[in-house]
Design a protein around this motif. Structure first.
Motif, short mmCIF file in Angstrom:
data_model
loop_
_atom_site.label_atom_id
_atom_site.label_comp_id
_atom_site.label_asym_id
_atom_site.label_seq_id
_atom_site.Cartn_x
_atom_site.Cartn_y
_atom_site.Cartn_z
N ALA A 81 44.98 38.71 29.21
CA ALA A 81 44.80 37.30 29.52
C ALA A 81 43.36 36.98 29.83
CB ALA A 81 45.70 36.92 30.71
N LEU A 82 42.69 37.85 30.58
CA LEU A 82 41.29 37.64 30.91
C LEU A 82 40.39 37.74 29.68
CD1 LEU A 82 41.24 39.57 34.28
CD2 LEU A 82 40.63 37.16 34.01
N LYS A 83 40.67 38.71 28.83
CA LYS A 83 39.89 38.86 27.60
C LYS A 83 40.09 37.66 26.68
CE LYS A 83 39.90 42.87 25.59
NZ LYS A 83 40.43 44.15 25.04
N ASN A 84 41.33 37.19 26.61
CA ASN A 84 41.61 36.03 25.78
C ASN A 84 40.87 34.79 26.30
OD1 ASN A 84 43.50 34.73 23.66
ND2 ASN A 84 43.79 33.46 25.47
N ALA A 85 40.62 34.75 27.61
CA ALA A 85 39.90 33.63 28.21
C ALA A 85 38.40 33.73 28.00
CB ALA A 85 40.21 33.56 29.70
N GLY A 86 37.93 34.83 27.41
CA GLY A 86 36.52 34.96 27.09
C GLY A 86 35.74 35.96 27.91
N HIS A 87 36.43 36.70 28.77
CA HIS A 87 35.73 37.69 29.59
C HIS A 87 35.55 39.00 28.83
CE1 HIS A 87 35.62 35.20 33.14
NE2 HIS A 87 36.91 34.94 32.99
N THR A 88 34.53 39.76 29.22
CA THR A 88 34.27 41.04 28.59
C THR A 88 35.33 42.05 29.01
OG1 THR A 88 32.90 41.88 30.41
CG2 THR A 88 31.79 40.57 28.69
N GLU A 89 35.39 43.14 28.28
CA GLU A 89 36.32 44.22 28.62
C GLU A 89 36.07 44.71 30.04
OE1 GLU A 89 39.28 47.09 27.20
OE2 GLU A 89 38.29 45.58 26.00
N GLU A 90 34.80 44.90 30.39
CA GLU A 90 34.44 45.38 31.73
C GLU A 90 34.92 44.41 32.80
OE1 GLU A 90 32.25 47.40 34.96
OE2 GLU A 90 33.27 47.99 33.12
N GLU A 91 34.61 43.13 32.63
CA GLU A 91 35.03 42.14 33.62
C GLU A 91 36.54 42.10 33.76
OE1 GLU A 91 31.44 38.83 33.14
OE2 GLU A 91 33.23 38.73 31.86
N ALA A 92 37.24 42.11 32.64
CA ALA A 92 38.70 42.03 32.68
C ALA A 92 39.30 43.19 33.46
CB ALA A 92 39.26 42.00 31.26
N HIS A 93 38.77 44.39 33.26
CA HIS A 93 39.31 45.56 33.96
C HIS A 93 38.96 45.55 35.44
CE1 HIS A 93 41.21 48.08 30.84
NE2 HIS A 93 40.40 47.44 30.02
N VAL A 94 37.73 45.17 35.76
CA VAL A 94 37.33 45.14 37.17
C VAL A 94 38.09 44.07 37.93
CG1 VAL A 94 35.43 44.67 38.77
CG2 VAL A 94 35.04 46.12 36.78
N TYR A 95 38.20 42.87 37.36
CA TYR A 95 38.94 41.80 38.02
C TYR A 95 40.40 42.18 38.24
CZ TYR A 95 35.03 38.56 37.20
OH TYR A 95 33.81 37.94 37.20
N SER A 96 41.02 42.79 37.24
CA SER A 96 42.41 43.20 37.36
C SER A 96 42.57 44.26 38.44
CB SER A 96 42.94 43.72 36.02
OG SER A 96 42.85 42.73 35.02
N GLU A 97 41.68 45.24 38.44
CA GLU A 97 41.74 46.30 39.44
C GLU A 97 41.50 45.73 40.84
OE1 GLU A 97 42.29 50.30 40.70
OE2 GLU A 97 42.71 49.28 38.81
N GLY A 98 40.62 44.73 40.92
CA GLY A 98 40.33 44.12 42.21
C GLY A 98 41.56 43.47 42.82
N ALA A 131 31.11 41.56 39.69
CA ALA A 131 31.97 42.47 38.94
C ALA A 131 31.27 43.79 38.62
CB ALA A 131 32.44 41.81 37.65
N ALA A 132 30.00 43.73 38.26
CA ALA A 132 29.28 44.95 37.90
C ALA A 132 29.14 45.88 39.11
CB ALA A 132 27.91 44.60 37.32
N THR A 133 28.79 45.30 40.24
CA THR A 133 28.63 46.10 41.46
C THR A 133 29.95 46.72 41.90
OG1 THR A 133 26.80 44.70 42.20
CG2 THR A 133 27.89 46.06 43.86
N ARG A 134 31.03 45.93 41.87
CA ARG A 134 32.31 46.45 42.30
C ARG A 134 32.84 47.49 41.31
NH1 ARG A 134 35.65 44.39 46.07
NH2 ARG A 134 33.63 44.01 47.05
N GLY A 135 32.62 47.26 40.01
CA GLY A 135 33.03 48.25 39.02
C GLY A 135 32.34 49.59 39.23
N SER A 136 31.06 49.53 39.58
CA SER A 136 30.31 50.75 39.85
C SER A 136 30.88 51.48 41.06
CB SER A 136 28.84 50.41 40.09
OG SER A 136 28.09 51.56 40.43
N ALA A 137 31.26 50.72 42.09
CA ALA A 137 31.85 51.33 43.29
C ALA A 137 33.18 51.98 42.96
CB ALA A 137 32.04 50.26 44.37
N TYR A 138 33.99 51.33 42.13
CA TYR A 138 35.27 51.92 41.73
C TYR A 138 35.05 53.22 40.96
CZ TYR A 138 37.61 47.44 42.78
OH TYR A 138 38.12 46.31 43.38
N ARG A 139 34.09 53.22 40.06
CA ARG A 139 33.85 54.41 39.24
C ARG A 139 33.34 55.59 40.05
NH1 ARG A 139 32.84 50.45 35.28
NH2 ARG A 139 30.74 50.09 36.08
#
Length: 212
Positions: free
Chosen positions: A115-132, A164-172
């Motif tokens: 749903a997030l990708k369909n709305a125009g978000h990148t793969e990275e953003e979609a995964h980080v937002y969902s995980e958040g 999103a980038a900062t939080r994704g880095s923390a998750y990784r």
């Protein structure tokens, strides 16, 4: 032309304030969406809502959340695979849960990432937002005209939106690679532990009524 502006919030209170300000800009309720983790039951009892809960059949909890109006008055209890129990309102949750509950234009994906990708978000953003959201956060999304996008982004930033980038880095750093909708949803204790990492462990405390 329109674009979708989405941000993750560590606290429901910040997300609620952001939604109120977005509404004050004149963004229609139909173009706003909120998805909040409810693993601790702070927004109501999820008993009887399975992993494919229908947002249109979920129990309305908007009135419970401090007599909220606008978009928040339509909040309902449901569950989405990978996220576990949530409260949600608006088009994003409907699209994620499937076409049968209001996805527009045949865009239903059956997943929050899709749903997030369909709305125009990148793969990275979609995964980080969902995980958040899975880890206890709240997601706010707005579909806005291009000329209104900078104002909408400024509103979300003012209310402590997560980068999103900062939080994704923390998750990784903890071994995470991507959102997995087949993984078990976070438990109450796991969500509290995750929130404590960002100083928000006291945000959602189960009570008979909510002050949010």
């Amino acid at each position: 032309m329109t674009q979708t502006v989405t941000r993750l919030f560590d606290t429901y209170a910040d997300a609620k304030s952001a939604v109120a300000e977005l509404e004050s800009l004149g963004i229609p309720h139909g173009d706003l969406s909120l998805v909040a983790n409810n693993a601790d039951g702070a927004h109501g009892d999820h008993e009887g809502v399975d992993d494919h809960g229908d947002v249109t059949r979920g129990t309305s909890t908007g009135a419970v959340l401090g007599g909220a109006g606008g978009l928040l008055a339509g909040l309902g209890l449901l569950a989405i695979p990978g996220l576990g129990p949530i409260v949600a309102a608006g088009w994003l949750a409907a699209t994620a849960a499937g076409a049968g509950i209001g996805a527009l234009g045949g865009a239903a994906t059956g997943s929050i990432v899709g749903a997030l990708k369909n709305a125009g978000h990148t793969e990275e953003e979609a995964h980080v937002y969902s995980e958040g959201v899975r880890r206890g956060g709240t997601l706010v999304s707005a579909r806005v005209p291009d000329d209104l996008a900078p104002q909408a982004e400024a509103v979300l930033a003012r209310h402590n939106a997560v980068d999103a980038a900062t939080r994704g880095s923390a998750y990784r750093q903890d071994g995470w690679s991507s959102f997995d909708e087949t993984a078990p949803a976070y438990t109450h204790d796991q969500v509290i532990a995750e929130r404590s990492r960002y100083g928000t462990a006291t945000e959602h405390v189960p009570t008979s009524t909510s002050s949010f």
